[in-house]
Write a protein that holds these residues in place. Structure first.
Motif, PDB file in Angstrom:
ATOM      1  N   PRO A  16      44.582  92.081  62.674  1.00 45.09           N
ATOM      2  CA  PRO A  16      45.794  91.258  62.765  1.00 45.09           C
ATOM      3  C   PRO A  16      46.555  91.169  61.442  1.00 45.09           C
ATOM      4  CG  PRO A  16      43.843  89.879  62.875  1.00 45.09           C
ATOM      5  CD  PRO A  16      43.384  91.299  62.920  1.00 45.09           C
ATOM      6  N   ILE A  17      45.887  91.445  60.339  1.00 47.80           N
ATOM      7  CA  ILE A  17      46.566  91.456  59.044  1.00 47.80           C
ATOM      8  C   ILE A  17      47.600  92.584  59.023  1.00 47.80           C
ATOM      9  CG2 ILE A  17      46.216  91.781  56.567  1.00 47.80           C
ATOM     10  CD1 ILE A  17      43.387  90.569  57.035  1.00 47.80           C
ATOM     11  N   VAL A  53      39.755  86.324  66.646  1.00 46.99           N
ATOM     12  CA  VAL A  53      38.567  85.525  66.310  1.00 46.99           C
ATOM     13  C   VAL A  53      37.673  85.383  67.534  1.00 46.99           C
ATOM     14  CG1 VAL A  53      37.809  83.194  65.686  1.00 46.99           C
ATOM     15  CG2 VAL A  53      39.590  84.329  64.345  1.00 46.99           C
ATOM     16  N   HIS A  54      38.278  85.157  68.686  1.00 46.03           N
ATOM     17  CA  HIS A  54      37.502  85.064  69.924  1.00 46.03           C
ATOM     18  C   HIS A  54      36.748  86.372  70.192  1.00 46.03           C
ATOM     19  CE1 HIS A  54      36.388  84.401  74.052  1.00 46.03           C
ATOM     20  NE2 HIS A  54      37.162  85.404  74.440  1.00 46.03           N
ATOM     21  N   ILE A 111      38.656  82.173  59.013  1.00 46.55           N
ATOM     22  CA  ILE A 111      37.552  82.395  59.957  1.00 46.55           C
ATOM     23  C   ILE A 111      37.433  83.883  60.279  1.00 46.55           C
ATOM     24  CG2 ILE A 111      36.756  81.956  62.318  1.00 46.55           C
ATOM     25  CD1 ILE A 111      38.084  79.153  62.042  1.00 46.55           C
ATOM     26  N   TYR A 112      38.564  84.542  60.486  1.00 46.96           N
ATOM     27  CA  TYR A 112      38.561  85.977  60.784  1.00 46.96           C
ATOM     28  C   TYR A 112      37.908  86.769  59.653  1.00 46.96           C
ATOM     29  CZ  TYR A 112      40.307  90.698  61.495  1.00 46.96           C
ATOM     30  OH  TYR A 112      40.379  92.057  61.638  1.00 46.96           O
ATOM     31  N   VAL A 116      34.447  88.884  59.929  1.00 50.20           N
ATOM     32  CA  VAL A 116      34.422  90.329  59.679  1.00 50.20           C
ATOM     33  C   VAL A 116      33.357  90.658  58.640  1.00 50.20           C
ATOM     34  CG1 VAL A 116      35.716  92.229  58.633  1.00 50.20           C
ATOM     35  CG2 VAL A 116      36.770  90.838  60.410  1.00 50.20           C
ATOM     36  N   ILE A 117      33.335  89.898  57.560  1.00 51.61           N
ATOM     37  CA  ILE A 117      32.331  90.144  56.513  1.00 51.61           C
ATOM     38  C   ILE A 117      30.927  89.917  57.066  1.00 51.61           C
ATOM     39  CG2 ILE A 117      31.437  89.282  54.312  1.00 51.61           C
ATOM     40  CD1 ILE A 117      34.423  88.743  53.564  1.00 51.61           C
TER      41      ILE A 117
END
Length: 131
Positions: A16-17, A53-54, A111-112, A116-117
């Motif tokens: 999304p970035i 995120v979901h 949160i995203y 991811v990390i």
């Protein structure tokens, strides 16, 4: 055409970035206004970010957390409205919603990134251990 749309949608849901950057650069190019470009990019990216995120939660833990995500967003809305009311003593709903939406963008971006990390590290550790 469906395949191209699917590829573009999957790319923006996964990253999304990248969607934020595409919208920001496009709006800035047409309007020559950086603040407007940033706000437009945030407004369009936030729903995709929430969905991302979901999807990350479902990918990492194989469980749908959509109910928790909605409850989290409602709790943040209540807290944000209360703080806004205490600071301003009058609620201007348009400004309240814009502030809330930007806060949701920041929280879900954080949160995203954390997910991811975590996902990458957990899969890497899992791959190393299973050898």
């Amino acid at each position: 055409m469906k395949i191209i749309f699917s590829i573009v949608a999957a790319t923006f849901i996964t990253l999304p970035i990248l969607l934020y950057l595409v919208i920001f650069i496009g709006v800035k190019y047409w309007t020559k206004n950086g603040k407007r470009a940033m706000n437009t990019a945030i407004n369009f990216t936030t729903p995709i970010l929430i969905f991302s995120v979901h999807i990350l939660f479902m990918t990492i833990w194989s469980y749908s957390f959509i109910g928790y995500i909605i409850m989290f967003m409602l709790l943040i809305a209540v807290i944000f409205t209360y703080i806004y009311w205490r600071m301003r003593e009058e609620i201007i709903y348009h400004k309240l919603f814009l502030g809330y939406w930007r806060l949701i963008f920041l929280l879900f971006m954080l949160i995203y990134l954390v997910l991811v990390i975590y996902g990458v590290l957990s899969r890497a550790i899992e791959a190393v251990i299973s050898r």
